[in-house]
Design a protein around this motif. Structure first.
Motif, PDB file in Angstrom:
ATOM      1  N   ALA A 142       0.827  -1.211   0.000  1.00  0.00           N
ATOM      2  CA  ALA A 142       0.000   0.000   0.000  1.00  0.00           C
ATOM      3  C   ALA A 142       0.860   1.259   0.000  1.00  0.00           C
ATOM      4  CB  ALA A 142      -0.931  -0.007   1.207  1.00  0.00           C
ATOM      5  N   ARG A 143       1.909   1.258   0.768  1.00  0.00           N
ATOM      6  CA  ARG A 143       2.787   2.436   0.822  1.00  0.00           C
ATOM      7  C   ARG A 143       3.491   2.638  -0.525  1.00  0.00           C
ATOM      8  NH1 ARG A 143       2.402   4.287   5.685  1.00  0.00           N
ATOM      9  NH2 ARG A 143       2.184   2.936   7.511  1.00  0.00           N
ATOM     10  N   LEU A 144       3.886   1.543  -1.173  1.00  0.00           N
ATOM     11  CA  LEU A 144       4.506   1.670  -2.494  1.00  0.00           C
ATOM     12  C   LEU A 144       3.494   2.171  -3.523  1.00  0.00           C
ATOM     13  CD1 LEU A 144       6.717  -1.551  -2.709  1.00  0.00           C
ATOM     14  CD2 LEU A 144       7.371   0.766  -2.030  1.00  0.00           C
ATOM     15  N   ALA A 145       2.229   1.838  -3.323  1.00  0.00           N
ATOM     16  CA  ALA A 145       1.183   2.285  -4.250  1.00  0.00           C
ATOM     17  C   ALA A 145       0.789   3.741  -4.012  1.00  0.00           C
ATOM     18  CB  ALA A 145      -0.045   1.392  -4.128  1.00  0.00           C
ATOM     19  N   GLY A 146       1.241   4.306  -2.902  1.00  0.00           N
ATOM     20  CA  GLY A 146       0.918   5.698  -2.617  1.00  0.00           C
ATOM     21  C   GLY A 146      -0.265   5.887  -1.695  1.00  0.00           C
ATOM     22  N   VAL A 147      -0.737   4.824  -1.047  1.00  0.00           N
ATOM     23  CA  VAL A 147      -1.838   4.942  -0.090  1.00  0.00           C
ATOM     24  C   VAL A 147      -1.285   5.585   1.184  1.00  0.00           C
ATOM     25  CG1 VAL A 147      -3.612   3.704   1.197  1.00  0.00           C
ATOM     26  CG2 VAL A 147      -2.921   2.896  -1.071  1.00  0.00           C
ATOM     27  N   ARG A 148      -1.854   6.679   1.602  1.00  0.00           N
ATOM     28  CA  ARG A 148      -1.297   7.431   2.721  1.00  0.00           C
ATOM     29  C   ARG A 148      -1.528   6.748   4.063  1.00  0.00           C
ATOM     30  NH1 ARG A 148      -2.503  13.863   1.440  1.00  0.00           N
ATOM     31  NH2 ARG A 148      -1.326  13.952  -0.547  1.00  0.00           N
ATOM     32  N   GLU A 149      -2.730   6.277   4.311  1.00  0.00           N
ATOM     33  CA  GLU A 149      -3.045   5.632   5.588  1.00  0.00           C
ATOM     34  C   GLU A 149      -3.701   4.281   5.316  1.00  0.00           C
ATOM     35  OE1 GLU A 149      -5.397   8.239   7.933  1.00  0.00           O
ATOM     36  OE2 GLU A 149      -3.868   9.801   8.068  1.00  0.00           O
ATOM     37  N   PRO A 150      -2.914   3.269   5.012  1.00  0.00           N
ATOM     38  CA  PRO A 150      -3.489   1.969   4.641  1.00  0.00           C
ATOM     39  C   PRO A 150      -3.991   1.144   5.826  1.00  0.00           C
ATOM     40  CG  PRO A 150      -1.103   1.856   4.611  1.00  0.00           C
ATOM     41  CD  PRO A 150      -1.453   3.290   4.881  1.00  0.00           C
ATOM     42  N   GLU A 151      -3.510   1.453   7.032  1.00  0.00           N
ATOM     43  CA  GLU A 151      -3.860   0.591   8.172  1.00  0.00           C
ATOM     44  C   GLU A 151      -5.362   0.406   8.375  1.00  0.00           C
ATOM     45  OE1 GLU A 151       0.272   1.927   8.680  1.00  0.00           O
ATOM     46  OE2 GLU A 151      -1.632   2.919   8.224  1.00  0.00           O
ATOM     47  N   PRO A 152      -6.192   1.472   8.289  1.00  0.00           N
ATOM     48  CA  PRO A 152      -7.638   1.257   8.487  1.00  0.00           C
ATOM     49  C   PRO A 152      -8.272   0.353   7.427  1.00  0.00           C
ATOM     50  CG  PRO A 152      -7.077   3.576   8.754  1.00  0.00           C
ATOM     51  CD  PRO A 152      -5.868   2.907   8.175  1.00  0.00           C
ATOM     52  N   LEU A 153      -7.597   0.184   6.287  1.00  0.00           N
ATOM     53  CA  LEU A 153      -8.149  -0.647   5.217  1.00  0.00           C
ATOM     54  C   LEU A 153      -7.801  -2.116   5.383  1.00  0.00           C
ATOM     55  CD1 LEU A 153      -7.255   1.651   2.172  1.00  0.00           C
ATOM     56  CD2 LEU A 153      -9.409   1.551   3.446  1.00  0.00           C
ATOM     57  N   VAL A 154      -6.873  -2.420   6.281  1.00  0.00           N
ATOM     58  CA  VAL A 154      -6.391  -3.791   6.447  1.00  0.00           C
ATOM     59  C   VAL A 154      -6.783  -4.295   7.824  1.00  0.00           C
ATOM     60  CG1 VAL A 154      -4.396  -5.321   6.315  1.00  0.00           C
ATOM     61  CG2 VAL A 154      -4.427  -3.180   5.009  1.00  0.00           C
ATOM     62  N   ARG A 155      -7.464  -5.415   7.849  1.00  0.00           N
ATOM     63  CA  ARG A 155      -7.833  -6.002   9.135  1.00  0.00           C
ATOM     64  C   ARG A 155      -6.608  -6.639   9.767  1.00  0.00           C
ATOM     65  NH1 ARG A 155     -12.883 -10.133  10.443  1.00  0.00           N
ATOM     66  NH2 ARG A 155     -12.666 -10.079  12.717  1.00  0.00           N
ATOM     67  N   TYR A 156      -6.254  -6.179  10.939  1.00  0.00           N
ATOM     68  CA  TYR A 156      -5.023  -6.636  11.588  1.00  0.00           C
ATOM     69  C   TYR A 156      -5.194  -8.039  12.148  1.00  0.00           C
ATOM     70  CZ  TYR A 156      -1.018  -6.811  14.727  1.00  0.00           C
ATOM     71  OH  TYR A 156       0.132  -7.181  15.372  1.00  0.00           O
ATOM     72  N   VAL A 157      -4.208  -8.889  11.873  1.00  0.00           N
ATOM     73  CA  VAL A 157      -4.178 -10.241  12.420  1.00  0.00           C
ATOM     74  C   VAL A 157      -3.059 -10.304  13.449  1.00  0.00           C
ATOM     75  CG1 VAL A 157      -3.904 -12.689  11.921  1.00  0.00           C
ATOM     76  CG2 VAL A 157      -5.009 -11.186  10.252  1.00  0.00           C
ATOM     77  N   PRO A 158      -3.372 -10.531  14.727  1.00  0.00           N
ATOM     78  CA  PRO A 158      -2.320 -10.559  15.753  1.00  0.00           C
ATOM     79  C   PRO A 158      -1.381 -11.731  15.551  1.00  0.00           C
ATOM     80  CG  PRO A 158      -4.399 -11.312  16.665  1.00  0.00           C
ATOM     81  CD  PRO A 158      -4.699 -10.808  15.281  1.00  0.00           C
ATOM     82  N   ALA A 159      -0.161 -11.572  16.014  1.00  0.00           N
ATOM     83  CA  ALA A 159       0.803 -12.663  15.931  1.00  0.00           C
ATOM     84  C   ALA A 159       0.382 -13.772  16.887  1.00  0.00           C
ATOM     85  CB  ALA A 159       2.201 -12.155  16.285  1.00  0.00           C
ATOM     86  N   PRO A 160       0.643 -15.040  16.528  1.00  0.00           N
ATOM     87  CA  PRO A 160       0.272 -16.139  17.421  1.00  0.00           C
ATOM     88  C   PRO A 160       1.079 -16.114  18.702  1.00  0.00           C
ATOM     89  CG  PRO A 160       1.632 -16.937  15.623  1.00  0.00           C
ATOM     90  CD  PRO A 160       1.290 -15.508  15.306  1.00  0.00           C
ATOM     91  N   ARG A 161       0.526 -16.695  19.739  1.00  0.00           N
ATOM     92  CA  ARG A 161       1.237 -16.773  21.004  1.00  0.00           C
ATOM     93  C   ARG A 161       2.472 -17.646  20.848  1.00  0.00           C
ATOM     94  NH1 ARG A 161      -4.022 -17.834  22.218  1.00  0.00           N
ATOM     95  NH2 ARG A 161      -3.524 -20.050  22.477  1.00  0.00           N
ATOM     96  N   PRO A 162       3.508 -17.413  21.666  1.00  0.00           N
ATOM     97  CA  PRO A 162       4.734 -18.213  21.558  1.00  0.00           C
ATOM     98  C   PRO A 162       4.485 -19.705  21.651  1.00  0.00           C
ATOM     99  CG  PRO A 162       5.108 -16.308  22.957  1.00  0.00           C
ATOM    100  CD  PRO A 162       3.635 -16.337  22.664  1.00  0.00           C
ATOM    101  N   SER A 163       3.476 -20.104  22.442  1.00  0.00           N
ATOM    102  CA  SER A 163       3.183 -21.526  22.596  1.00  0.00           C
ATOM    103  C   SER A 163       2.615 -22.134  21.331  1.00  0.00           C
ATOM    104  CB  SER A 163       2.190 -21.744  23.742  1.00  0.00           C
ATOM    105  OG  SER A 163       0.978 -21.039  23.486  1.00  0.00           O
ATOM    106  N   ASP A 164       2.143 -21.261  20.395  1.00  0.00           N
ATOM    107  CA  ASP A 164       1.586 -21.758  19.146  1.00  0.00           C
ATOM    108  C   ASP A 164       2.659 -21.937  18.072  1.00  0.00           C
ATOM    109  OD1 ASP A 164      -1.319 -19.651  19.423  1.00  0.00           O
ATOM    110  OD2 ASP A 164      -0.941 -21.667  20.179  1.00  0.00           O
ATOM    111  N   GLY A 165       3.943 -21.745  18.421  1.00  0.00           N
ATOM    112  CA  GLY A 165       5.010 -21.618  17.454  1.00  0.00           C
ATOM    113  C   GLY A 165       4.898 -22.481  16.225  1.00  0.00           C
ATOM    114  N   ARG A 166       5.730 -22.226  15.284  1.00  0.00           N
ATOM    115  CA  ARG A 166       5.687 -22.933  14.011  1.00  0.00           C
ATOM    116  C   ARG A 166       6.098 -24.381  14.211  1.00  0.00           C
ATOM    117  NH1 ARG A 166       8.284 -19.494   9.228  1.00  0.00           N
ATOM    118  NH2 ARG A 166       7.164 -21.111   8.098  1.00  0.00           N
TER     119      ARG A 166
END
Length: 253
Positions: free
Chosen positions: A213-237
């Motif tokens: 989005a920033r490369l495309a020139g979108v000034r404030e892209p965060e409100p357009l993207v639903r944030y996905v939290p990082a998994p808990r450490p116990s959920d590791g890969r």
């Protein structure tokens, strides 16, 4: 198949429109040349020279505006801070990547046992294919010393995030579905592990989407993207989740 047909139709329609426009411009130019031949040779040279000069200036300005590179710095946790050189063409590619990424099920978080992993995996396969087709259809960016290109960001997302995840989990889920066609997805022994890894990949894709989005020139892209939290450490890969199996995954198609 339907989407490919639509894209081909749109491409054909654009080609026809350009041919019609070129024909009209050529006809007008021919009419102008014919009109100029009816005047004296001295006036003809003066007028023709003036027209050629004006057209040359406009063409140079248009080319510079189209080809002008702008330096954009993007910070992505997986890649640290990178400097990109973008022009109008690469901004269009970045915008397409951003839209494709944030409008798919693959980027929507699955809370607890809600949602269907199969839908997310299918959506990710679609994202991989669409992103690859977008890059294939675009003209490659000119390399700039000290700067990265939009292609680098997109291909890194595909090869570092999507490909390993799909190569590991898609065959496992497909095997379970074939062996237990009447069982719910919650009965899959790897359901929890897959969801944890899915959440990690979605979190990473979120960062790539913001970068696009920033490369495309979108000034404030965060409100357009639903944030996905990082998994808990116990959920590791899980083991083996970082590299695709040989001859499998979306890149093998």
């Amino acid at each position: 198949m339907c989407r490919r047909s639509i894209r081909r139709w749109r491409s054909s329609g654009g080609l026809i429109a350009r041919i019609v426009a070129a024909t009209a411009v050529g006809s007008l130019a021919g009419l102008g040349v014919f009109s100029l031949t009816q005047v004296t040779s001295r006036i003809l040279f003066v007028v023709t020279g003036g027209v050629v000069g004006a057209v040359t200036v406009l063409a140079v300005q248009w080319y510079r505006r189209l080809a002008q590179l702008t330096e954009v710095k993007v910070s992505i946790p997986q890649l640290s801070e990178l400097t990109f050189a973008v022009n109008n063409d690469s901004r269009q590619v970045a915008w397409r990547m951003f839209v494709e990424t944030v409008t798919r099920v693959s980027t929507q978080p699955l809370v607890g046992d809600e949602g269907v992993v199969r839908e997310a995996l299918t959506s990710m396969y679609g994202l991989f294919g669409t992103a690859r087709e977008t890059l294939k259809a675009a003209r490659p960016s000119a390399p700039v010393p000290g700067g990265q290109t939009v292609e680098y960001l997109a291909i890194t997302m595909l090869n570092r995030e999507l490909r390993p995840f799909l190569s590991q989990w898609h065959p496992r889920l497909r095997e379970f579905e074939r062996a237990h066609p009447d069982s719910p997805e919650s009965a899959w022994p790897d359901n929890a592990a897959c969801r944890a890894e899915l959440q990690r990949v979605q979190h990473a894709i979120h960062d790539y989407a913001i970068g696009s989005a920033r490369l495309a020139g979108v000034r404030e892209p965060e409100p357009l993207v639903r944030y996905v939290p990082a998994p808990r450490p116990s959920d590791g890969r899980t083991a083996g989740g970082t590299m695709p199996a040989a001859g499998s995954g979306p890149g093998a198609r």
